[in-house]
Motif scaffolding. Structure first.
Motif, PDB file in Angstrom:
ATOM      1  N   ILE A  74      60.120  31.639  18.642  1.00  0.00           N
ATOM      2  CA  ILE A  74      58.950  31.163  19.059  1.00  0.00           C
ATOM      3  C   ILE A  74      59.171  29.508  19.587  1.00  0.00           C
ATOM      4  N   THR A  75      59.635  28.615  18.711  1.00  0.00           N
ATOM      5  CA  THR A  75      59.760  27.262  18.855  1.00  0.00           C
ATOM      6  C   THR A  75      61.024  27.120  19.887  1.00  0.00           C
ATOM      7  N   LEU A  76      62.123  27.861  19.787  1.00  0.00           N
ATOM      8  CA  LEU A  76      63.369  27.500  20.827  1.00  0.00           C
ATOM      9  C   LEU A  76      62.638  28.421  22.132  1.00  0.00           C
ATOM     10  N   THR A  77      62.169  29.344  22.296  1.00  0.00           N
ATOM     11  CA  THR A  77      61.700  29.976  23.364  1.00  0.00           C
ATOM     12  C   THR A  77      60.877  29.151  24.239  1.00  0.00           C
ATOM     13  N   LEU A  78      59.877  28.729  23.460  1.00  0.00           N
ATOM     14  CA  LEU A  78      58.785  27.555  24.353  1.00  0.00           C
ATOM     15  C   LEU A  78      59.401  26.526  24.603  1.00  0.00           C
ATOM     16  N   THR A  79      60.272  25.944  23.949  1.00  0.00           N
ATOM     17  CA  THR A  79      60.960  24.758  24.293  1.00  0.00           C
ATOM     18  C   THR A  79      61.689  24.945  25.674  1.00  0.00           C
ATOM     19  N   VAL A  80      62.579  26.075  25.646  1.00  0.00           N
ATOM     20  CA  VAL A  80      63.215  26.442  26.706  1.00  0.00           C
ATOM     21  C   VAL A  80      62.484  26.567  27.843  1.00  0.00           C
ATOM     22  N   SER A  81      61.314  27.290  27.816  1.00  0.00           N
ATOM     23  CA  SER A  81      60.510  27.768  28.852  1.00  0.00           C
ATOM     24  C   SER A  81      59.874  26.479  29.397  1.00  0.00           C
ATOM     25  N   LEU A  82      59.782  25.374  28.665  1.00  0.00           N
ATOM     26  CA  LEU A  82      59.117  24.063  29.452  1.00  0.00           C
ATOM     27  C   LEU A  82      60.120  23.392  30.114  1.00  0.00           C
ATOM     28  N   PHE A  83      61.235  23.687  29.823  1.00  0.00           N
ATOM     29  CA  PHE A  83      62.451  23.211  30.826  1.00  0.00           C
ATOM     30  C   PHE A  83      62.468  24.191  32.175  1.00  0.00           C
ATOM     31  N   THR A  84      62.396  25.436  31.995  1.00  0.00           N
ATOM     32  CA  THR A  84      62.487  26.226  33.182  1.00  0.00           C
ATOM     33  C   THR A  84      61.113  26.461  34.114  1.00  0.00           C
ATOM     34  N   GLY A  85      60.054  25.732  33.335  1.00  0.00           N
ATOM     35  CA  GLY A  85      58.902  26.121  34.171  1.00  0.00           C
ATOM     36  C   GLY A  85      58.027  27.323  33.931  1.00  0.00           C
ATOM     37  N   LYS A  86      58.335  28.014  33.030  1.00  0.00           N
ATOM     38  CA  LYS A  86      58.117  29.418  32.934  1.00  0.00           C
ATOM     39  C   LYS A  86      57.242  29.632  31.727  1.00  0.00           C
ATOM     40  N   LEU A  87      56.405  28.772  31.085  1.00  0.00           N
ATOM     41  CA  LEU A  87      55.836  28.759  29.905  1.00  0.00           C
ATOM     42  C   LEU A  87      54.668  29.717  30.035  1.00  0.00           C
ATOM     43  N   ILE A  88      53.788  30.157  30.657  1.00  0.00           N
ATOM     44  CA  ILE A  88      52.948  31.017  30.929  1.00  0.00           C
ATOM     45  C   ILE A  88      53.701  32.440  30.907  1.00  0.00           C
ATOM     46  N   GLU A  89      54.652  32.697  31.664  1.00  0.00           N
ATOM     47  CA  GLU A  89      55.328  33.736  31.723  1.00  0.00           C
ATOM     48  C   GLU A  89      55.971  34.263  30.297  1.00  0.00           C
ATOM     49  N   VAL A  90      56.479  33.183  29.704  1.00  0.00           N
ATOM     50  CA  VAL A  90      57.396  33.586  28.369  1.00  0.00           C
ATOM     51  C   VAL A  90      56.043  33.887  27.460  1.00  0.00           C
ATOM     52  N   VAL A  91      55.072  33.239  27.272  1.00  0.00           N
ATOM     53  CA  VAL A  91      53.927  33.481  26.200  1.00  0.00           C
ATOM     54  C   VAL A  91      53.537  34.904  26.418  1.00  0.00           C
ATOM     55  N   ILE A  92      53.301  35.178  27.811  1.00  0.00           N
ATOM     56  CA  ILE A  92      52.645  36.526  27.943  1.00  0.00           C
ATOM     57  C   ILE A  92      53.892  37.461  27.681  1.00  0.00           C
ATOM     58  N   ILE A  93      54.954  37.334  27.949  1.00  0.00           N
ATOM     59  CA  ILE A  93      55.996  38.267  27.519  1.00  0.00           C
ATOM     60  C   ILE A  93      56.211  38.338  25.791  1.00  0.00           C
ATOM     61  N   MET A  94      56.123  37.234  25.076  1.00  0.00           N
ATOM     62  CA  MET A  94      56.350  37.390  23.830  1.00  0.00           C
ATOM     63  C   MET A  94      55.302  37.905  23.047  1.00  0.00           C
ATOM     64  N   VAL A  95      53.737  37.748  23.643  1.00  0.00           N
ATOM     65  CA  VAL A  95      52.676  38.385  23.095  1.00  0.00           C
ATOM     66  C   VAL A  95      52.742  39.773  23.234  1.00  0.00           C
ATOM     67  N   ALA A  96      52.935  40.155  24.547  1.00  0.00           N
ATOM     68  CA  ALA A  96      53.016  41.749  24.985  1.00  0.00           C
ATOM     69  C   ALA A  96      54.251  42.420  23.985  1.00  0.00           C
TER      70      ALA A  96
END
Length: 171
Positions: free
Chosen positions: A41-63
């Motif tokens: 969770i921590t690494l993926t969210l950190t990377v998503s902050l740099f890619t600008g895909k935070l919302i998408e990554v959260v939806i993907i991880m939860v689903a």
């Protein structure tokens, strides 16, 4: 690395509380699972902050996580390998864009994969008795079926990826 960290923490806990009913190995197993999840969770969210895909990554991880709890799937042998693969997978999926037809197709494919393969490999991963596994399949079908109504492409891609992990190539 994760297993070593978990063992060190478990040993410390057992040393601090020697009368604790759980063995060091049980504590290690539980701590490894927790550390694995926290690192993913921590690494993926950190990377998503740099890619600008935070919302998408959260939806993907939860689903992905919700469906995985009901259906099981492929497990990697290494905790660190799981962290790396999961982070790369979730980050990569956040860049996939599906139109309506592909979203429906992915959702229908996920439904079919659940019908054929779910649940897969959860026998030693859950405390749920096997007699309830058919209910898990029904719950997974209902969950994925909701996406036929909502037609969310991010959820569709997450569900499809998770259901592909149900297929046991070694059969």
């Amino acid at each position: 690395m994760i297993e070593m960290m978990a063992l060190r923490i478990a040993t410390h806990i057992k040393h601090a509380v020697p009368d604790h009913p759980a063995s060091t190995q049980v504590l290690k197993f539980v701590l490894a699972a927790i550390l694995n999840t926290v690192f993913i969770i921590t690494l993926t969210l950190t990377v998503s902050l740099f890619t600008g895909k935070l919302i998408e990554v959260v939806i993907i991880m939860v689903a992905f996580a919700f469906l995985r709890q009901m259906t099981g799937g492929l497990h990697l042998k290494s905790g660190m390998g799981c962290v790396v693969v999961s982070t790369l997978l979730f980050t990569g999926l956040s860049f996939v864009h599906l139109d309506y037809k592909w979203t429906m197709g992915a959702t229908i494919a996920s439904t079919l994969l659940i019908l054929v393969f779910a649940p897969a490999g959860i026998e030693n991963q859950t405390r749920i008795p096997p007699k309830y596994f058919p209910l898990l399949k029904v719950a997974a079908l209902i969950l994925v079926g909701f996406n036929l109504w909502f037609a969310n492409p991010i959820t569709a891609v997450s569900f499809l990826t998770q259901t592909l992990l149900l297929i046991n190539i070694r059969r």
